[in-house]
Scaffold this motif. Structure first.
Motif, mmCIF file in Angstrom:
data_model
loop_
_atom_site.group_PDB
_atom_site.id
_atom_site.type_symbol
_atom_site.label_atom_id
_atom_site.label_comp_id
_atom_site.label_asym_id
_atom_site.label_seq_id
_atom_site.Cartn_x
_atom_site.Cartn_y
_atom_site.Cartn_z
ATOM 1 N N ILE A 82 -1.447 -4.684 4.712
ATOM 2 C CA ILE A 82 -0.191 -4.398 4.695
ATOM 3 C C ILE A 82 0.472 -5.364 3.670
ATOM 4 O O ILE A 82 0.068 -6.667 3.709
ATOM 5 C CB ILE A 82 0.627 -5.007 5.848
ATOM 6 N N LEU A 83 0.850 -4.734 2.657
ATOM 7 C CA LEU A 83 1.230 -5.596 1.327
ATOM 8 C C LEU A 83 2.766 -5.514 1.090
ATOM 9 O O LEU A 83 3.349 -4.427 1.789
ATOM 10 C CB LEU A 83 0.666 -5.006 0.043
ATOM 11 N N PRO A 84 3.416 -6.257 0.378
ATOM 12 C CA PRO A 84 4.882 -6.038 0.094
ATOM 13 C C PRO A 84 5.101 -4.483 -0.311
ATOM 14 O O PRO A 84 4.203 -3.997 -1.209
ATOM 15 C CB PRO A 84 5.234 -6.967 -0.971
ATOM 16 N N GLU A 85 6.098 -3.814 -0.012
ATOM 17 C CA GLU A 85 6.369 -2.520 -0.713
ATOM 18 C C GLU A 85 5.669 -1.488 0.119
ATOM 19 O O GLU A 85 5.488 -0.332 -0.146
ATOM 20 C CB GLU A 85 6.557 -2.223 -2.285
ATOM 21 N N HIS A 86 5.175 -1.870 1.267
ATOM 22 C CA HIS A 86 4.226 -0.753 2.165
ATOM 23 C C HIS A 86 5.512 0.352 2.643
ATOM 24 O O HIS A 86 6.470 0.145 3.028
ATOM 25 C CB HIS A 86 3.611 -1.412 3.410
ATOM 26 N N ALA A 87 4.772 1.401 2.875
ATOM 27 C CA ALA A 87 5.674 2.383 3.420
ATOM 28 C C ALA A 87 6.049 2.168 4.961
ATOM 29 O O ALA A 87 5.272 1.434 5.678
ATOM 30 C CB ALA A 87 4.757 3.848 3.328
ATOM 31 N N ALA A 123 3.024 -2.751 15.969
ATOM 32 C CA ALA A 123 3.402 -3.234 14.562
ATOM 33 C C ALA A 123 4.437 -2.334 14.207
ATOM 34 O O ALA A 123 4.108 -1.130 14.081
ATOM 35 C CB ALA A 123 2.260 -3.372 13.754
ATOM 36 N N GLU A 124 5.659 -2.735 13.464
ATOM 37 C CA GLU A 124 6.577 -2.276 12.837
ATOM 38 C C GLU A 124 6.518 -2.618 11.423
ATOM 39 O O GLU A 124 6.537 -3.933 11.154
ATOM 40 C CB GLU A 124 7.920 -2.335 13.177
ATOM 41 N N ILE A 125 6.185 -1.803 10.594
ATOM 42 C CA ILE A 125 6.055 -2.289 9.230
ATOM 43 C C ILE A 125 7.491 -1.725 8.288
ATOM 44 O O ILE A 125 7.390 -0.388 8.401
ATOM 45 C CB ILE A 125 4.638 -1.756 8.611
ATOM 46 N N THR A 126 7.939 -2.307 7.446
ATOM 47 C CA THR A 126 8.761 -2.036 6.497
ATOM 48 C C THR A 126 8.548 -2.282 4.786
ATOM 49 O O THR A 126 7.485 -2.842 4.825
ATOM 50 C CB THR A 126 10.161 -2.339 6.797
#
Length: 135
Positions: free
Chosen positions: A33-38, A68-71
């Motif tokens: 997970i990187l910044p600006e991930h979907a 996990a919740e990714i934004t």
């Protein structure tokens, strides 16, 4: 550019910090997970969470499962059970693996819920043993 990482155990907020990247053990495979991930919500399997600053791992945790919740700007890990890699006890992990193997071997395969629970415990116990190779 960084990503806000929060790791939450059932007891407390374990970690809240900005990171370059985090790698989490999704049920379908590891996710970087990187910044600006979907945007994404995923379940977690037993395995390692690696926290990066630049190109270096700065912290490692073992998670037994969860979600996990990714934004684009945040990764929130809701862990069933989580511990620092250094806190895994080799003897306890071996006992848990032996118990999980016995449970899996003896489970009634006609009961899908019991089979799934035994399978999940075996996967987590094996992942805990595998994590010890990273110490």
């Amino acid at each position: 550019m960084t990503l806000a990482l929060e790791i939450i155990s059932p007891e407390r907020l374990l970690l809240a910090r900005q990171v370059s990247m985090v790698v989490i053990p999704g049920t379908e495979g590891d996710l970087g997970i990187l910044p600006e991930h979907a945007k994404l919500i995923t379940s977690l399997r037993g395995g390692m969470i690696d926290i990066y600053e630049d190109d270096e791992i700065i912290d490692r945790f073992f998670v037994s499962g969860g979600f996990a919740e990714i934004t684009e700007t945040r990764c929130t890990v809701l862990a069933d059970e989580i511990m620092k890699l250094a806190d895994i006890n080799r003897d306890t992990a071996a006992e848990q693996l032996a118990a999980a193997e016995t449970e899996y071997r003896d489970v009634d395969e006609a009961d899908p819920t019991a089979w799934r629970n035994a399978s999940d415990r075996l996967i987590t116990a094996q992942a805990r043993i595998d994590a010890l190779a990273h110490q």
